[in-house]
Write a protein that holds these residues in place. Structure first.
Motif, short mmCIF file in Angstrom:
data_model
loop_
_atom_site.label_atom_id
_atom_site.label_comp_id
_atom_site.label_asym_id
_atom_site.label_seq_id
_atom_site.Cartn_x
_atom_site.Cartn_y
_atom_site.Cartn_z
N SER A 31 -16.72 8.47 -8.92
CA SER A 31 -17.10 7.07 -8.72
C SER A 31 -15.86 6.23 -8.46
N MET A 32 -16.05 5.05 -7.87
CA MET A 32 -14.93 4.15 -7.66
C MET A 32 -14.30 3.76 -8.99
N PHE A 33 -15.10 3.62 -10.03
CA PHE A 33 -14.57 3.30 -11.36
C PHE A 33 -13.54 4.34 -11.79
N SER A 34 -13.89 5.62 -11.66
CA SER A 34 -12.96 6.68 -12.06
C SER A 34 -11.70 6.65 -11.21
N LYS A 35 -11.85 6.37 -9.92
CA LYS A 35 -10.68 6.31 -9.03
C LYS A 35 -9.76 5.16 -9.41
N LEU A 36 -10.35 4.02 -9.78
CA LEU A 36 -9.53 2.88 -10.21
C LEU A 36 -8.73 3.24 -11.46
N VAL A 37 -9.39 3.90 -12.40
CA VAL A 37 -8.72 4.30 -13.64
C VAL A 37 -7.54 5.22 -13.34
N LEU A 38 -7.77 6.23 -12.51
CA LEU A 38 -6.72 7.20 -12.23
C LEU A 38 -5.59 6.59 -11.41
N ALA A 39 -5.92 5.73 -10.45
CA ALA A 39 -4.87 5.10 -9.64
C ALA A 39 -3.99 4.20 -10.49
N ALA A 40 -4.61 3.39 -11.36
CA ALA A 40 -3.83 2.51 -12.23
C ALA A 40 -3.01 3.33 -13.22
N THR A 41 -3.58 4.44 -13.72
CA THR A 41 -2.86 5.29 -14.67
C THR A 41 -1.65 5.94 -14.02
N SER A 42 -1.81 6.44 -12.80
CA SER A 42 -0.67 7.08 -12.13
C SER A 42 0.46 6.09 -11.91
N ASN A 43 0.13 4.83 -11.60
CA ASN A 43 1.17 3.80 -11.45
C ASN A 43 1.82 3.47 -12.79
N ALA A 44 1.03 3.46 -13.86
CA ALA A 44 1.59 3.19 -15.19
C ALA A 44 2.55 4.29 -15.61
N ALA A 86 -4.01 -5.17 -3.04
CA ALA A 86 -2.84 -5.10 -3.92
C ALA A 86 -2.94 -3.82 -4.74
N VAL A 87 -3.03 -2.69 -4.03
CA VAL A 87 -3.22 -1.40 -4.68
C VAL A 87 -1.86 -0.80 -5.01
N GLY A 88 -1.59 -0.63 -6.28
CA GLY A 88 -0.31 -0.10 -6.72
C GLY A 88 0.65 -1.21 -7.08
N ASN A 89 1.64 -0.87 -7.90
CA ASN A 89 2.54 -1.89 -8.44
C ASN A 89 3.33 -2.63 -7.37
N ASP A 90 3.82 -1.91 -6.36
CA ASP A 90 4.62 -2.58 -5.33
C ASP A 90 3.80 -3.64 -4.60
N ALA A 91 2.59 -3.25 -4.17
CA ALA A 91 1.73 -4.20 -3.44
C ALA A 91 1.29 -5.34 -4.35
N TYR A 92 1.06 -5.04 -5.61
CA TYR A 92 0.62 -6.06 -6.55
C TYR A 92 1.74 -7.08 -6.81
N ILE A 93 2.95 -6.59 -7.00
CA ILE A 93 4.08 -7.49 -7.23
C ILE A 93 4.32 -8.36 -6.00
N SER A 94 4.19 -7.76 -4.82
CA SER A 94 4.36 -8.54 -3.58
C SER A 94 3.34 -9.66 -3.50
N GLN A 95 2.09 -9.35 -3.83
CA GLN A 95 1.05 -10.38 -3.80
C GLN A 95 1.39 -11.52 -4.75
N LEU A 96 1.88 -11.17 -5.94
CA LEU A 96 2.23 -12.19 -6.92
C LEU A 96 3.42 -13.03 -6.45
N ILE A 153 5.11 -1.55 -24.97
CA ILE A 153 4.57 -1.19 -23.65
C ILE A 153 5.74 -0.68 -22.82
N THR A 154 5.63 0.58 -22.37
CA THR A 154 6.71 1.16 -21.56
C THR A 154 6.30 1.39 -20.11
N GLY A 155 5.03 1.21 -19.81
CA GLY A 155 4.56 1.39 -18.44
C GLY A 155 3.37 0.51 -18.16
N VAL A 156 3.29 0.00 -16.92
CA VAL A 156 2.18 -0.83 -16.48
C VAL A 156 1.77 -0.38 -15.09
N GLY A 157 0.47 -0.27 -14.85
CA GLY A 157 -0.04 0.07 -13.52
C GLY A 157 -1.19 -0.83 -13.15
#
Length: 739
Positions: A462-475, A423-433, A413-417
């Motif tokens: 759809s929101m589903f597609s947006k979630l996929v793309l947002a997580a992918t861009s962060n990854a 907690a949208v995006g890696n920075d906000a997610y890490i802060s929450q954790l 695994i070389t990328g995670v999003g």
């Protein structure tokens, strides 16, 4: 490139369609030139004038509570198990698996719910429910999952099944596809102006659309040596397969047939066959203007002058377009044509009507011809393309030359999003954790997605597609991929989702139920199909590799991660974009019964960049973790949680600690301290992926009693997840500490 290092064989087949209740009946109809296209009577609302299509015959059980698709899948299942001689004593083997492909799964259940508002009526909506009901009569213990790549799903399930056999995870796998006749599908294809009032006329100059049908097709795949050892009857050998993405349009094929041509070439590259060896082409041939023209362009680019001498058949002229069942059903009929050395007639057209003069489609009664090898192709929404090559068991087996890339390789695994509410995006997610803030239920605010996706391009998604793309861009940012276009050329994608774009699907379907077929919204139909997430990944990145979506199960995200790792490990792929996403849906809350079980849903998406370790090191990538062994099982019994854990631990060594995310036994949602909240938060198929992302991004181990926030993560750990319907998946990861 996929070069098979072993030979998979088909040892059994079961088929129910508009032309027969079993495979022999179906073939008899083909030889008689008898079409199954007639007036539709099982569609849920009255349509005037009455439409025609390929509807399966009525069954006595249709008046029962069993869904239409389960009744007919059980018929196909009984046929294939009888043919391979699998009795009750051997059905509980954990090394026997089943993979079904579908375009829309249990949408008929959704229609019942919209009319009655009874929660019980929507229980059949999820693909895992269909599988569970199918397997009820059997003591099934092995892998059970459903894949969706739109109308290529049936062939895609076969490709995936061959991969699992080659990886040594299974000894026998049942593969195939299904989709019932439904108002949902009819209204959607009608809104896209793809349905004709006439019988389909594939490749004709005056073709004007398709007719929908339904089929329920299952094939048994085994290794050739296993089949030979038990004296099994071999129907056909699988000599090669190919999968690609167009990366062109959500509902339209590439006009030059680029993706389809690459799928065909990939199949040839992985086999010992050449174009001159093919004795019969089974075309996708929907009889729609754009699809047939695109498919012709693909076939012409591969076969060139040989196309005019290679017999071709369009089985949809008999069956209609059976969506997720099409590829598997037509492959069974192709194998039967090869067995009898006869080229079937394609109905409804004359030679003089063909638009393409150099296509050898048989417009006359079937004729005898030596058929040693065949090519079947399926094409689907989102630009999904699948191709399978078959060889006769009577022909001497010729193995392809060894492919040096097909060696076992480490998967990293070389990328995670990650994206979650607040907690949208890696920075906000890490802060929450790191701050120990509680996870929040509910949806994600659209404004929070700004900066993670192009909101102008995604406004109709759809929101589903947006979630996929947002997580992918962060990854992708996490993986530090500089040249995304080049990276994507040879990149595959597998996505998991429990319920996909359910909000769009419900809005679309509600309008159809309340206002009729003609009110269907084509944009919402296209955005509501289960594989829309991988389609948008392909379009966003220019991804040209295979794309599948594991659907309808809480284990779907972990399944996707495991399956992609398997395909990279054995050299089929070099890299992949993988993960899971699920949007928040009030109807889904009722479907899962979360509030009754002390759970509250939240939207979320977690995506990973997977690569072979050699690929990662070559580009100087940082590595989060190596992916180890994986295992799959199925147990829907009363004490399922304990039995499911045992199914996995009996197959692979599970290192301590084990991060459990079980659907039963009080281990479903992300754990929270008892004094913090009344409810646990559940992100469906994303919940187990969230355990991994917390460990790799935040270096926080979410264990049995909450977050261990000392900044340390065990060097090796396992993740175990299950679904309420019985599926369970386990995966081992080794954390890599980068300097």
């Amino acid at each position: 490139m996929c070069s098979l290092s072993f030979q998979a064989v088909i040892t059994g087949a079961g088929l129910v369609s508009s032309i027969g209740r079993n495979s022999e009946e179906c073939w008899k109809s083909i030889t008689a030139g008898q079409s199954g296209i007639r007036e539709l009577t099982s569609i849920e609302q009255e349509i005037q004038p009455a439409p025609i299509g390929g509807e399966a015959p009525p069954e006595p059980e249709d008046s029962s509570d069993l869904p239409r698709e389960v009744i007919r899948l059980r018929m196909a299942m009984q046929e294939v198990l009888c043919e391979i001689g699998l009795d009750a004593s051997s059905q509980g083997d954990v090394r026997h698996g089943i993979i079904l492909g579908t375009t829309l799964s249990g949408m008929r259940s959704g229609g019942r719910y919209l009319r009655t508002k009874r929660t019980a009526d929507i229980n059949g909506f999820l693909a895992a429910s269909t599988l569970s009901r199918l397997l009820e009569p059997y003591d099934w213990k092995g892998l059970a999952l459903t894949t969706s790549s739109a109308c290529s799903s049936g062939l895609a399930s076969i490709c995936l099944g061959v991969s699992l056999l080659e990886a040594g995870l299974l000894d026998l796998v049942l593969v195939g596809g299904y989709d019932p006749i439904s108002e949902y599908a009819y209204s959607g294809f009608n809104s896209l102006r793809l349905i004709s009032e006439n019988r389909p006329k594939p490749f004709s100059a005056n073709r004007d659309g398709l007719q929908l049908g339904e089929s329920y097709a299952l094939l048994a795949l085994e290794r050739s040596e296993s089949a030979e050892a038990r004296g099994a009857n071999v129907i056909a050998r699988i000599s090669g397969f190919g999968e690609t993405s167009d990366s062109f349009h959500l509902t339209q094929p590439h006009p030059d047939g680029d993706g389809a041509a690459r799928a065909i070439q990939t199949a040839f590259n992985g086999s010992a066959l050449k174009r001159d060896d093919i004795g019969l082409i089974s075309a996708h041939a929907t009889a729609t203007p754009n699809n047939d023209a695109s498919e012709y362009a693909a076939l012409k680019s591969i076969f060139q002058e040989r196309l005019a001498q290679t017999p071709l058949v369009a089985f949809k002229s008999y069956l209609g377009h059976t969506l997720g069942g099409a590829g598997a059903a037509e492959l069974i009929l192709t194998a039967m044509a090869m067995r009898s050395n006869r080229v079937p007639q394609t109905l409804n057209i004359k030679r003089s009507e063909l638009e393409f003069n150099d296509i050898a489609i048989n417009c006359d009664p079937l004729f005898e011809s030596q058929i040693d090898h065949t090519l079947s192709i399926s094409l689907g929404f989102g630009g999904c393309n699948s191709c399978v090559l078959l060889s006769s068991p009577e022909v001497a087996e010729v193995k392809p030359s060894p492919n040096p890339s097909r060696v076992s390789q480490n998967v990293v695994i070389t990328g995670v999003g990650a994206v979650f509410p607040e907690a949208v995006g890696n920075d906000a997610y890490i802060s929450q954790l790191k701050e120990g803030r509680d996870p929040v239920g509910g949806n994600i605010c659209e404004a929070e997605l700004n900066g993670h996706i192009n909101t102008r391009r995604t406004r109709r998604m759809s929101m589903f597609s947006k979630l996929v793309l947002a997580a992918t861009s962060n990854a992708l940012r996490s993986a530090d991929i500089q040249d995304v276009e080049s990276f994507s050329q040879t990149c595959g994608s597998i996505l998991g989702s429990s319920h996909g774009s359910s909000e769009y699907a419900e809005q679309y379907y509600s309008q159809v139920v309340e206002e009729g077929i003609a009110s269907a919204n084509p944009v919402m139909f296209a955005e509501g199909v289960p594989n829309v997430g991988t389609a948008h990944i392909s379009l966003m990145l220019g991804l040209k590799g295979p794309a599948q979506t594991i659907i309808g199960s809480r284990t779907a995200g972990l399944d996707a991660l495991s399956l992609a790792a398997i395909r990279i490990r054995q050299g089929e792929w070099e890299r992949a974009i993988v993960g899971g996403a699920d949007e928040y849906s009030r109807t889904a809350e009722q479907l899962y019964g979360h509030l009754d079980r002390g759970l509250v849903s939240r939207a979320g998406g977690v995506m990973f960049v997977l690569e072979s370790e050699a690929s990662a090191l070559a580009r100087g990538a940082g590595i989060f973790a190596r992916i180890g062994e994986s295992a799959f099982g199925f147990d829907s019994g009363p004490c399922a949680a304990k039995a499911q854990k045992r199914l996995i631990s009996d197959q692979i060594d599970l290192p301590e600690p084990i991060l459990t995310s079980m659907a039963t036994g009080g281990e479903c949602g992300q754990k929270r301290h008892a004094d913090q909240a009344q409810y646990e938060v559940e992100s469906h198929c994303v919940t187990p992926l969230g355990l991994i992302s917390a460990a790799l991004l935040g270096r926080i181990f979410l264990g049995e009693t909450g977050a261990d926030s000392d900044g340390s993560v065990p060097p090796e750990f396992a993740v175990l997840a299950s679904d309420l319907h019985g599926s369970v998946t386990g995966l081992v990861l080794e954390v890599v500490e980068n300097d």
